[in-house]
Design a protein around this motif. Structure first.
Motif, PDB file in Angstrom:
ATOM      1  N   ASN A   1      -3.192   7.200   9.235  1.00  0.00           N
ATOM      2  CA  ASN A   1      -4.535   7.768   9.370  1.00  0.00           C
ATOM      3  C   ASN A   1      -5.583   6.886   8.687  1.00  0.00           C
ATOM      4  N   THR A   2      -5.497   5.595   8.947  1.00  0.00           N
ATOM      5  CA  THR A   2      -6.428   4.644   8.356  1.00  0.00           C
ATOM      6  C   THR A   2      -7.839   4.899   8.872  1.00  0.00           C
ATOM      7  N   GLN A   3      -8.797   4.979   7.956  1.00  0.00           N
ATOM      8  CA  GLN A   3     -10.181   5.160   8.364  1.00  0.00           C
ATOM      9  C   GLN A   3     -10.766   3.815   8.830  1.00  0.00           C
TER      10      GLN A   3
ATOM     11  N   GLU B   1       0.814  -1.212   0.000  1.00  0.00           N
ATOM     12  CA  GLU B   1       0.000   0.000   0.000  1.00  0.00           C
ATOM     13  C   GLU B   1       0.852   1.269   0.000  1.00  0.00           C
TER      14      GLU B   1
ATOM     15  N   ARG C   1      -4.918   2.324   3.688  1.00  0.00           N
ATOM     16  CA  ARG C   1      -3.675   3.055   3.913  1.00  0.00           C
ATOM     17  C   ARG C   1      -3.156   2.798   5.326  1.00  0.00           C
TER      18      ARG C   1
ATOM     19  N   GLU D   1      -8.834   4.673   1.543  1.00  0.00           N
ATOM     20  CA  GLU D   1      -8.802   5.197   2.917  1.00  0.00           C
ATOM     21  C   GLU D   1      -8.873   4.093   3.972  1.00  0.00           C
ATOM     22  N   TYR D   2      -9.414   2.940   3.619  1.00  0.00           N
ATOM     23  CA  TYR D   2      -9.480   1.821   4.560  1.00  0.00           C
ATOM     24  C   TYR D   2      -8.211   0.972   4.529  1.00  0.00           C
TER      25      TYR D   2
END
Length: 482
Positions: free
Chosen positions: A457-459, A153, A454, A451-452
């Protein structure tokens, strides 16, 4: 007495790959006439302090373990030597086989904390025995597959697994290479892993090759002479930019003139961003724009992100220590918890309650469904096994703790994550080749928005309990204290 330490293992029988307390509990269940009662256990990981998503792996080795589960004569002799168990226990062990059911998510499935990765349903003493070994296989390979996924990633460039010499033992190196493949790292330096799992192997020479010759240029020339179509040169033994790259270019010129195509150079120290940019210019100006730049040197997610931000000209990363050991996260932390037990009225849901919130379990026999919309994952719902979700109607889910947080889905589809593996002790699942597992993992990962996935700052991906399961959990929380 036999020397149990030096006696060599001759089969795939890993029945004693367990903790002693599994055996003492098995014997206790037998004495209490509880051994044949049906029990259901879930394997899941909690995620606290570790990875907020994971990539399931290790199922193939778990299947092999179950298929070879038996106590042979040497196992029983050893247990007898401990002086703990009676002869009736050993008599029972002679005919021991796994007769239960197992469901699991296929390898390469993205999973989240508290979601069952595997569910074992079997007579209590069988289900108890397999805990340690199953956790060993699932915890380790899932951990390494997840680390590989995270590294991928952080870069669009290729990664090769170089970790065997830094692994925590031979098995960790071999099965770590397999797990890394599932996580997207599709080549390895590990030759035995290449043979066992058909993983493409890669590698070049070390500094000792260069130091064994009178000059760096001579070392490069000899290597190119022996491997003219696989020539990848390590250029940082003495001075990368003043010696290594210029000497590599001289050798590449000769290779091209004789009709061969050099592969490139490898950097293993120094400022990789700066050196790779300079080396790229030098190679391009010399007419070797198709030569690749490989980089090694204790790389991890932070370094990969930094190199990308500095416009490093690196085509392939070789990652060893930080991948094969899952550096900074030493364990997945997967657990094996009882969720149902046979009583007179049937299988009764069980819950473990703890003062530590994260250690309180979800009761009952469960399944996990993934909510998809336009092919992309929206949320996961942990349900009781008998629940049916009508995709023709709106579905509202809610946060299991902050219940005021709700989301409603329409025009969605669902996918159950777990599939049958064993039924009544018989294997009913066709184990796919590793290449197919890798393709499945790629497709599974691609279902999740960046965003899920990464690593910074993973969501948080939504993982909720169905209303029926949430109600059951609340009921047991309020009535289970004795």
């Amino acid at each position: 007495m036999k020397n149990y330490v030096t006696e060599r293992v001759k089969t795939n029988n890993l029945t004693l790959l367990t903790d002693l307390y599994q055996l003492t509990m098995m014997n206790g269940y037998r004495i209490c006439d509880m051994d044949k009662r049906r029990a259901v256990f879930d394997i899941f990981y909690r995620g606290a302090g570790g990875y907020c998503y994971a990539l399931a792996a290790g199922l193939e080795q778990a299947v092999d373990y179950i298929l070879n589960l038996r106590f042979d004569e040497s196992d029983i002799d050893y247990l007898r030597s401990l002086g703990i168990f009676d002869e009736n226990f050993f008599t029972a062990l002679k005919d021991f086989r796994f007769t239960g059911d197992i469901k699991a998510v296929p390898e390469g499935t993205v999973v989240f904390p508290y979601e069952p990765i595997m569910t074992v349903s079997a007579p209590l003493w069988e289900a108890q025995l397999v805990e340690t070994a199953l956790l060993t296989f699932i915890n380790h390979q899932t951990l390494i597959a997840t680390k590989a996924m995270r590294l991928n990633e952080c870069t669009s460039n290729k990664i090769s697994e170089f970790g065997l010499r830094r692994a925590q033992g031979a098995d960790a190196g071999i099965y770590g290479a397999r797990a890394a493949y599932i996580g997207g790292v599709r080549t390895t330096s590990n030759v035995v892993a290449g043979k066992l799992f058909d993983i493409p192997v890669t590698g070049t020479h070390s500094h000792s090759w260069v130091m064994s010759f009178d000059s760096e240029l001579e070392a490069f020339e000899k290597y190119a002479e022996i491997y003219p179509d696989k020539c990848l040169l390590l250029v940082d033994t003495y001075d990368t930019l003043k010696s290594g790259v210029p000497n590599a270019i001289k050798v590449f010129d000769k290779l091209k003139a004789s009709g061969h195509k050099p592969l490139g150079i490898r950097l293993d120290s120094g400022d990789l961003a700066y050196l790779s940019r300079k080396a790229r210019v030098m190679l391009d100006e010399a007419g070797h724009g198709d030569c690749l730049i490989f980089a090694t040197n204790d790389l991890d997610e932070d370094i990969l992100l930094a190199l990308n931000s500095q416009d490093a000209k690196i085509d392939v990363y070789g990652i060893g220590t930080k991948l094969i050991t899952s550096y900074q996260n030493a364990s997945l932390g997967g657990v094996y918890k009882l969720c149902a037990l046979e009583e007179q009225e049937g299988l009764i849901p069980k819950i473990k309650i703890s003062n530590s919130h994260e250690k309180t379990t979800n009761p009952g026999i469960k399944k996990v469904v993934r909510i998809l919309k336009n092919g992309m994952a929206q949320a996961d719902l942990i349900c009781l096994e008998d629940e049916i979700i009508d995709t023709d109607k709106p579905l509202t889910i809610f946060h299991p703790e902050l219940t005021y947080k709700k989301t409603t889905y329409t025009d969605f589809e669902i996918r159950e994550l777990m599939v049958p593996i064993f039924k009544n002790g018989e294997l009913v699942y066709k184990l796919p080749p590793l290449k197919d597992i890798g393709k499945y993992a790629d497709e599974n990962i691609a279902m999740f928005f960046p965003e899920y996935r990464r690593v910074v700052n993973t969501q948080t991906f939504k993982v909720d309990l169905s209303q029926k399961l949430w109600d059951l959990k609340q009921q047991l929380l309020n009535t289970s204290v004795k």
